[in-house]
Design an enzyme around this catalytic site. Structure first.
Site, PDB file in Angstrom:
ATOM      1  N   ARG A   1      43.572  43.537  63.567  1.00 60.26           N
ATOM      2  CA  ARG A   1      42.799  44.668  63.076  1.00 60.26           C
ATOM      3  C   ARG A   1      41.648  44.942  64.036  1.00 60.26           C
ATOM      4  O   ARG A   1      41.220  44.042  64.778  1.00 60.26           O
ATOM      5  CB  ARG A   1      42.280  44.382  61.673  1.00 60.26           C
ATOM      6  CG  ARG A   1      41.601  43.040  61.520  1.00 60.26           C
ATOM      7  CD  ARG A   1      41.381  42.648  60.088  1.00 60.26           C
ATOM      8  NE  ARG A   1      40.460  43.560  59.416  1.00 60.26           N
ATOM      9  CZ  ARG A   1      40.590  43.911  58.148  1.00 60.26           C
ATOM     10  NH1 ARG A   1      41.586  43.439  57.420  1.00 60.26           N
ATOM     11  NH2 ARG A   1      39.720  44.745  57.590  1.00 60.26           N
TER      12      ARG A   1
ATOM     13  N   TYR B   1      53.110  50.185  38.672  1.00 60.69           N
ATOM     14  CA  TYR B   1      52.707  48.864  38.182  1.00 60.69           C
ATOM     15  C   TYR B   1      53.335  48.629  36.811  1.00 60.69           C
ATOM     16  O   TYR B   1      53.491  49.565  36.023  1.00 60.69           O
ATOM     17  CB  TYR B   1      51.179  48.808  38.077  1.00 60.69           C
ATOM     18  CG  TYR B   1      50.596  47.413  38.025  1.00 60.69           C
ATOM     19  CD1 TYR B   1      50.502  46.635  39.171  1.00 60.69           C
ATOM     20  CD2 TYR B   1      50.134  46.881  36.822  1.00 60.69           C
ATOM     21  CE1 TYR B   1      49.961  45.363  39.131  1.00 60.69           C
ATOM     22  CE2 TYR B   1      49.591  45.603  36.776  1.00 60.69           C
ATOM     23  CZ  TYR B   1      49.513  44.851  37.928  1.00 60.69           C
ATOM     24  OH  TYR B   1      48.979  43.582  37.888  1.00 60.69           O
TER      25      TYR B   1
ATOM     26  N   ASN C   1      39.931  38.720  40.160  1.00 59.45           N
ATOM     27  CA  ASN C   1      40.231  38.000  41.403  1.00 59.45           C
ATOM     28  C   ASN C   1      39.806  36.529  41.390  1.00 59.45           C
ATOM     29  O   ASN C   1      40.628  35.658  41.716  1.00 59.45           O
ATOM     30  CB  ASN C   1      39.623  38.753  42.587  1.00 59.45           C
ATOM     31  CG  ASN C   1      40.249  40.129  42.742  1.00 59.45           C
ATOM     32  OD1 ASN C   1      41.460  40.262  42.752  1.00 59.45           O
ATOM     33  ND2 ASN C   1      39.415  41.159  42.836  1.00 59.45           N
TER      34      ASN C   1
ATOM     35  N   LYS D   1      34.911  45.825  49.111  1.00 57.29           N
ATOM     36  CA  LYS D   1      35.441  46.289  47.832  1.00 57.29           C
ATOM     37  C   LYS D   1      34.725  47.574  47.431  1.00 57.29           C
ATOM     38  O   LYS D   1      33.495  47.655  47.432  1.00 57.29           O
ATOM     39  CB  LYS D   1      35.229  45.214  46.771  1.00 57.29           C
ATOM     40  CG  LYS D   1      35.592  45.618  45.365  1.00 57.29           C
ATOM     41  CD  LYS D   1      37.074  45.746  45.148  1.00 57.29           C
ATOM     42  CE  LYS D   1      37.765  44.408  45.184  1.00 57.29           C
ATOM     43  NZ  LYS D   1      39.217  44.528  44.920  1.00 57.29           N
TER      44      LYS D   1
ATOM     45  N   TYR E   1      51.832  36.336  44.190  1.00 55.64           N
ATOM     46  CA  TYR E   1      51.025  37.008  43.183  1.00 55.64           C
ATOM     47  C   TYR E   1      50.786  38.473  43.541  1.00 55.64           C
ATOM     48  O   TYR E   1      50.061  39.194  42.846  1.00 55.64           O
ATOM     49  CB  TYR E   1      49.695  36.284  42.975  1.00 55.64           C
ATOM     50  CG  TYR E   1      48.756  36.325  44.164  1.00 55.64           C
ATOM     51  CD1 TYR E   1      47.755  37.289  44.250  1.00 55.64           C
ATOM     52  CD2 TYR E   1      48.861  35.409  45.197  1.00 55.64           C
ATOM     53  CE1 TYR E   1      46.891  37.343  45.334  1.00 55.64           C
ATOM     54  CE2 TYR E   1      48.003  35.445  46.281  1.00 55.64           C
ATOM     55  CZ  TYR E   1      47.026  36.421  46.353  1.00 55.64           C
ATOM     56  OH  TYR E   1      46.177  36.461  47.439  1.00 55.64           O
TER      57      TYR E   1
ATOM     58  N   ASN F   1      41.759  37.962  53.625  1.00 55.87           N
ATOM     59  CA  ASN F   1      40.523  38.737  53.528  1.00 55.87           C
ATOM     60  C   ASN F   1      40.474  39.582  52.257  1.00 55.87           C
ATOM     61  O   ASN F   1      39.508  40.320  52.037  1.00 55.87           O
ATOM     62  CB  ASN F   1      40.354  39.629  54.751  1.00 55.87           C
ATOM     63  CG  ASN F   1      41.532  40.565  54.944  1.00 55.87           C
ATOM     64  OD1 ASN F   1      42.674  40.123  54.951  1.00 55.87           O
ATOM     65  ND2 ASN F   1      41.271  41.853  55.122  1.00 55.87           N
ATOM     66  N   SER F   2      41.492  39.483  51.407  1.00 55.80           N
ATOM     67  CA  SER F   2      41.446  40.166  50.120  1.00 55.80           C
ATOM     68  C   SER F   2      40.430  39.485  49.217  1.00 55.80           C
ATOM     69  O   SER F   2      39.939  38.385  49.506  1.00 55.80           O
ATOM     70  CB  SER F   2      42.828  40.133  49.457  1.00 55.80           C
ATOM     71  OG  SER F   2      43.165  38.796  49.099  1.00 55.80           O
TER      72      SER F   2
ATOM     73  N   MET G   1      52.015  43.461  48.832  1.00 48.91           N
ATOM     74  CA  MET G   1      51.412  44.609  49.493  1.00 48.91           C
ATOM     75  C   MET G   1      52.342  45.297  50.486  1.00 48.91           C
ATOM     76  O   MET G   1      52.225  46.489  50.738  1.00 48.91           O
ATOM     77  CB  MET G   1      50.112  44.187  50.173  1.00 48.91           C
ATOM     78  CG  MET G   1      48.997  43.836  49.215  1.00 48.91           C
ATOM     79  SD  MET G   1      47.408  43.589  50.013  1.00 48.91           S
ATOM     80  CE  MET G   1      47.705  42.090  50.957  1.00 48.91           C
TER      81      MET G   1
END
Length: 330
Positions: A175, A49, A124, A317, A237, A150-151, A240
């Site tokens: 999924r 990062y 977030n 989370k 943004y 779904n994040s 992944m």
């Protein structure tokens, strides 16, 4: 919790005792209640990062803490023992029991915001608010499209867009728990929940999106760009998939598609973060941003928490419950 080298979080992060410094005149002594494990936290530990703290470092970019003591020059009308506070900038190192922190880097959160919501309020939801406000002027009835729906950011986008009567096309991966996840997203206001392959057909009855929000990259980002209206904007943004964002040339020439990027950590000052929280906290007091599911772990079980946070298709989370958590109502 600290790490002295970069690598897999469950391997390099250690639980250590560190002596607290004195509370200076402009400082606040706090006891942390809860702190989430975000993807960016893991990326920082892995050295992947842009934000690279000096080592050894304490991980964690957000969380909620309880004020234990304030310095002699701290405004007692704003901070007092027992208040809940959250950090106004990244890199604080929230995965710890206690800390002495500058008062001007903290923001007071009302006690009627649920603890786990407060712990996850400073990255977030503000990111979601900026994504909706900074790039396109969206009127009620407009449509946006996003991947990674779904994040935590994706869910905050849905809640904020729904409050503004903005339609959302929400793309998630195939999924095992598809029905459960899609039902949850619809329950918080998602207009359409679909896969990448079915997105065009699933949204054929809706106005073309003016704004696309991309946190995946690769073919998913390209598909979002192709679905935009003429002159639409795609904002990246996250990445992944670790694949590049590719915008086909004809979209730039003939549809005037615009591509932008956004990172809260470099595009938002303390004052701007405080202004965002002023908008978000009244919503949180009414129950917003509390719909995401939380999986909590005691700090002593941090290795299990780190391993769980690294797994795909998680149901919620991952949050570290710190010792002071037991003193408050969740």
């Amino acid at each position: 919790m600290r790490f002295a080298e970069h690598g897999e979080a469950a391997t390099v992060v250690k639980l250590e005792e560190v002596e607290l410094g004195q509370t200076g005149p402009k400082d606040v002594l706090v006891d942390f209640l809860a702190a989430p494990i975000n993807p960016s936290d893991l990326n920082i530990i892995e050295g992947k990062y842009p934000l690279k703290p000096s080592l050894p470092a304490t991980p964690g970019n957000e969380g909620v803490a309880l004020v234990r003591e304030i310095g002699s020059e701290v405004d007692s009308n704003y901070f007092k023992p027992g208040d809940r506070v959250v950090p106004l900038e990244a890199g604080f190192g929230t995965w710890r029991t206690s800390a002495v922190l500058p008062a001007d880097c903290l923001y007071r959160v009302p006690s009627n915001v649920p603890t786990l919501t407060a712990a996850t309020l400073t990255i977030n939801p503000p990111t979601a608010l900026c994504l909706l406000d900074k790039f396109v002027h969206l009127q009620p009835g407009a449509t946006i499209i996003q991947n990674g729906a779904n994040s935590a950011v994706g869910q905050a986008v849905i809640e904020l867009a729904t409050a503004r009567k903005i339609n959302t096309i929400n793309i998630i991966r195939e999924r095992p728990d598809w029905d459960e996840v899609s039902s949850h997203l619809r329950s918080i206001g998602a207009t359409v929940v679909t896969t990448l392959d079915q997105a065009l057909a699933a949204s054929a009855h809706m106005p073309k999106p003016e704004l696309a929000l991309n946190c995946v990259g690769g073919p998913s980002a390209t598909k979002l760009a192709k679905m935009l209206s003429h002159g639409g904007t795609i904002v990246t943004y996250g990445g992944m998939s670790l694949q590049p964002v590719t915008i086909p040339t004809p979209l730039l020439i003939f549809k005037d598609i615009r591509a932008r990027g956004f990172a809260l950590s470099i595009n938002c000052s303390r004052a701007e973060k405080a202004a965002l929280l002023e908008q978000l906290i009244p919503m949180a007091q009414k129950g917003a941003f509390s719909s995401q599911r939380f999986e909590t772990y005691a700090i002593e079980d941090f290795k299990s928490a780190l391993q769980r946070a690294s797994e795909p298709f998680r149901g919620g989370k991952v949050v570290l419950e710190l010792p002071a958590y037991d003193t408050c109502e969740a």
